[in-house]
Design an enzyme around this catalytic site. Structure first.
Site, PDB file in Angstrom:
ATOM      1  CB  SER A   1      -0.919   0.001   1.218  1.00 50.51           C
ATOM      2  OG  SER A   1      -0.144   0.244   2.380  1.00 50.51           O
ATOM      3  CE  LYS A   2      -2.114   5.951  -3.640  1.00 47.93           C
ATOM      4  NZ  LYS A   2      -2.794   7.198  -3.977  1.00 47.93           N
ATOM      5  NE  ARG A   3      -1.568   5.274   5.968  1.00 46.58           N
ATOM      6  CZ  ARG A   3      -1.624   5.407   7.287  1.00 46.58           C
ATOM      7  NH1 ARG A   3      -2.008   4.397   8.004  1.00 46.58           N
ATOM      8  NH2 ARG A   3      -1.295   6.531   7.866  1.00 46.58           N
ATOM      9  CG  ASP A   4       3.346  -0.978   2.844  1.00 52.37           C
ATOM     10  OD1 ASP A   4       3.199  -1.084   4.069  1.00 52.37           O
ATOM     11  OD2 ASP A   4       2.724  -1.650   2.022  1.00 52.37           O
TER      12      ASP A   4
END
Length: 513
Positions: A265-268
């Site tokens: 995910s983007k948050r990674d």
RNA sequence: GGUCCGUUCGUCUAGGGGUUAGGACGUAUCCCUUUCACGGAUAAAACACGGGUUCGAUUCCCGUACGGACUACCA
């Protein structure tokens, strides 16, 4: 005779485009090119609350960098524009109303609180899946339960409302997926999805179907996260009477975290130690920075090749493909079904491969830039020598600068482990003699071969086996225990500098036995 | 929880009713070599499990387990 293939990549501008999205774009591009069709970009910005400035430009720049620019886009419109859903806003309501008229959709006036109450009630009653559907809608405030007069009144008075799809209670929805074959879903598990939001914007589901239809999209190639809503989309095509031109679906397997625990995910972001975005990105709201593949030093060819092979393969044993070759070899049938873990080691290998075949001039320019950024200048000649020296040992272009630090700066200290092991009387004797020889020979043409010849003759004169002391020599001049061809290093440094470094080492390491 | 999707070496994958289950990355060893890398060679390493069907299943079917996605007036 078949229709021209038209595919689209339809991201929403809610932040940096992430690498999975980039792969989706790539597959769309490859398919379009392979089929001699068109690749369009449509910006799905129907959620005004999630708009992020700069995200659109980011998408454009990412695709450009990868060399997979769309044939039609907001910046390069074709004949079916506009290519931004916010600019198509006016048309969606008519389509929604058409559905209401046909009895496939209805107005709903429920407030957020009422919806919440409904869900709570259903949960309390142990309904496994609380949803707005053919059963619960009979208890809610909508144009199916309210009298026509009240509906009219509410609409006239400007009461907020949404338009929901009216899904059949019992119907098997079957559709074909190019990757998964036939998928069967029972309509009773689907809910009455909102088509038009109370702010007058369509939801993804409506806008997507309407636009794909209007834009003549023949194949929908998108991530697997859309698979559960595909039956709804199929139903919408049917409701509109567009079934005969409904695009073919291909739902791509997801990109997973390297540990296989959930989708990437983007948050990674940088948490995993590698980028998940094509380009650097700074969140305009939080100021949070995320690094990109480009700035990390990945070459577009390498990333392209790597990404293409995440879930697809040509069916033979080739691994290296240019964009043109990918186009030639690509087919949707050869896309795998299962999720793919993201393995950065393979990406690095691709990068090393492509870096080694990069042309010398580009690398020289990039190295000179790095030097400049560090406050020094490098001659064309010296930069070229460094590139040749390190080409087979680096992963990123930036490594040419990083890994050549020992050339730009004389060592101030020395690898103690190597010093303890290799620094001995033979070494000091040889170095002493070699320094003198170098100093007396200043001005003489000096290259790798002559440096080596001189070292060899010096060793011979001292009766020392060269192989035994080479590491000490390296240590003296570079401070390190390992590195590229030492004689070439000497050639770049020049005799004067080498001698100077040797003298410093002799002095500094004198105390070590 | 429900619905849907999936499961071949650590990772990406090929294959497909009878194969020594192939390749690549990574790892290890050897060769090359002044070191380290590159390159070359070699090695270890996989059909999730249980039932069917079949002369024969990794391959087909069904279960189970595990993983994933979805389950918003987000896309």
């Amino acid at each position: 005779m078949t229709k021209e293939v038209r595919v689209r990549f339809a991201p929403s501008p809610t932040g940096a485009l992430h690498i999975g999205g980039l792969r989706t774009a790539l597959y769309n591009y490859l398919f379009a090119r392979k089929m001699g069709g068109k690749f369009l970009l449509r910006i799905e910005d129907t959620d005004q609350t999630r708009f992020v400035p700069g995200a659109e430009e980011y998408i454009q720049e990412s695709l450009e960098w990868m060399g997979i620019s769309p044939d039609e886009s907001p910046w390069n419109p074709g004949e079916v524009g506009p290519y931004r859903q916010s600019e198509r806003k006016a048309s969606y309501m008519n389509y929604a109303l058409d559905l209401v008229e046909k009895g496939h959709a209805y107005y709903a006036f429920d407030t957020a609180e009422e919806l919440e109450a409904m869900r709570e009630r259903l949960t309390a009653a142990r309904v496994v899946q609380p949803q707005y559907n053919s059963i619960t809608r009979t208890q809610m405030k909508n144009s199916l339960t309210l009298s026509p007069e009240e509906v009219k009144e509410r609409l006239a008075s400007g009461d907020p409302y949404v338009i929901r799809a009216k899904l059949p209670l019992k119907e098997e929805v079957r559709f074909h997926d190019l990757i998964r074959d036939w998928v069967l879903v029972h309509s009773s598990t689907l809910d009455d999805k909102v088509l038009m939001k109370s702010d007058g914007m369509p939801t993804y589901h409506l806008a997507n179907i309407v636009d794909d239809h209007l834009m003549g999209i023949t194949h929908v190639i998108r991530g697997e996260e859309w698979l559960p809503s595909a039956p709804l989309h199929v139903l919408l095509y049917r409701f509109f009477g567009w079934e005969d031109t409904m695009p073919q679906f291909a739902h791509l397997p997801l990109l997973l975290k390297p540990d296989g625990n959930g989708k990437l995910s983007k948050r990674d972001g940088d948490k995993l130690g590698f980028p998940v975005f094509p380009l650097n990105w700074i969140d305009p709201f939080t100021g949070e920075k995320s690094s990109g593949f480009r700035e990390t030093g990945y070459l577009p060819d390498a990333l392209l090749n790597f990404l293409a092979f995440l879930g697809w393969n040509p069916g033979d044993e080739r691994e290296i493909f240019s964009l043109e070759e990918l186009v030639e070899a690509f087919s949707i049938e050869r896309i795998g079904k299962s999720g793919t873990k993201f393995d950065i080691a393979k990406a690095k290998w691709y990068n090393e491969h492509y870096l080694r075949s990069r042309n010398q001039e580009d690398l020289i320019a990039s190295l000179q830039q790095d030097a400049q950024a560090a406050g020094t200048t490098l001659s064309q000649e010296k930069a070229g020598a460094i590139i040749s020296l390190l080409r087979d040992r680096v992963t990123f272009p930036g490594d040419f600068w990083k890994d050549s630090q020992f050339l730009h700066q004389a060592p101030s200290d020395f690898d103690s482990e190597v010093a303890a092991k290799k620094w001995n009387a033979d070494a000091t004797t040889l170095l002493q003699a070699y320094a003198i020889a170098l100093e007396s020979g200043i001005g003489v043409p000096f290259d790798g071969a002559s440096a080596k010849a001189l070292l060899e003759s010096t060793a011979e004169a001292s009766g020392i086996k060269l192989g035994k002391v080479m590491q000490a020599v390296r240590l003296a001049v570079t401070g390190l225990g390992a590195g590229p061809d030492l004689m070439e290093v000497f050639a770049i440094l020049g005799p004067q500098e080498v001698a100077k470094r040797i003298r410093f080492a002799l002095k500094t390491l004198a105390t070590v036995d």
